[in-house]
Design an enzyme around this catalytic site. Structure first.
Site, mmCIF file in Angstrom:
data_model
loop_
_atom_site.group_PDB
_atom_site.id
_atom_site.type_symbol
_atom_site.label_atom_id
_atom_site.label_comp_id
_atom_site.label_asym_id
_atom_site.label_seq_id
_atom_site.Cartn_x
_atom_site.Cartn_y
_atom_site.Cartn_z
ATOM 1 N N LEU A 90 0.801 -1.230 0.000
ATOM 2 C CA LEU A 90 0.000 0.000 0.000
ATOM 3 C C LEU A 90 0.831 1.275 0.000
ATOM 4 C CD1 LEU A 90 -2.773 -1.141 2.501
ATOM 5 C CD2 LEU A 90 -2.732 -1.400 0.016
ATOM 6 N N ASP A 150 25.094 -8.451 5.803
ATOM 7 C CA ASP A 150 25.379 -9.486 4.806
ATOM 8 C C ASP A 150 26.862 -9.527 4.443
ATOM 9 O OD1 ASP A 150 24.675 -11.496 2.757
ATOM 10 O OD2 ASP A 150 25.225 -9.902 1.366
#
Length: 161
Positions: free
Chosen positions: A77, A130
């Site tokens: 949304l 990461d």
């Protein structure tokens, strides 16, 4: 009641994208911050550009900018926005053994850019994690928050630090 005061629900509790077509276009800015806390040895490797995956700060900066641009693909949304500027800054803090991240998003439009700034910080932080996880799985992503917002009907918001 689920629809009371929440803009992404209609009167029946169904999820809806907010209609911003009647809103005036204004200059809007949002700034978000967060940190990745790590072992001092890990921070030293980041500072020395010694990670095998490459320059952590440069890659995370680029990832944050890309993340801001892809916010509507990640957050249901969320309006797709024509961002006029996305800035992501990463800094090393040896005292806290952390990489601090700050993102600033700007546009002239009908809806704010808070989600884009928060997404930029989040994606940059995840990228730091990461790139460093091979040497430090105990890193913590912390304190991602909106610190400034301006523009629109609700005006200026400044977080209390």
């Amino acid at each position: 009641m689920i629809g009371d005061g929440l803009t992404h629900f209609d009167g029946d509790g169904n999820a809806v994208m907010v209609d911003v077509s009647a809103k005036a276009e204004t200059a809007r800015v949002a700034v978000a911050r967060g940190s990745v806390v790590m072992a001092p040895k890990t921070l030293a490797l980041v500072a020395a550009r010694g990670m095998k995956k490459g320059d952590v700060l440069s890659v995370a900066q680029l990832a944050g900018i890309m993340g801001a641009k892809r916010t509507p693909d990640l957050i249901p949304l969320c309006h797709p926005l024509a961002l006029s500027s996305v800035g992501v800054e990463l800094s090393l803090d040896p005292d806290a053994s952390a990489v601090h991240i700050e993102a600033t998003c700007k546009l002239v439009g009908r809806t704010g850019v808070e989600m884009e700034a928060l997404t930029a910080v989040s994606v940059a932080a995840l990228t730091v994690y990461d790139m460093c996880k091979a040497v430090d799985k105990s890193m913590r992503i912390e304190n991602i928050r909106l610190i400034h917002k301006s523009g629109g009907k609700s005006g200026i918001y400044e977080a209390k630090e």
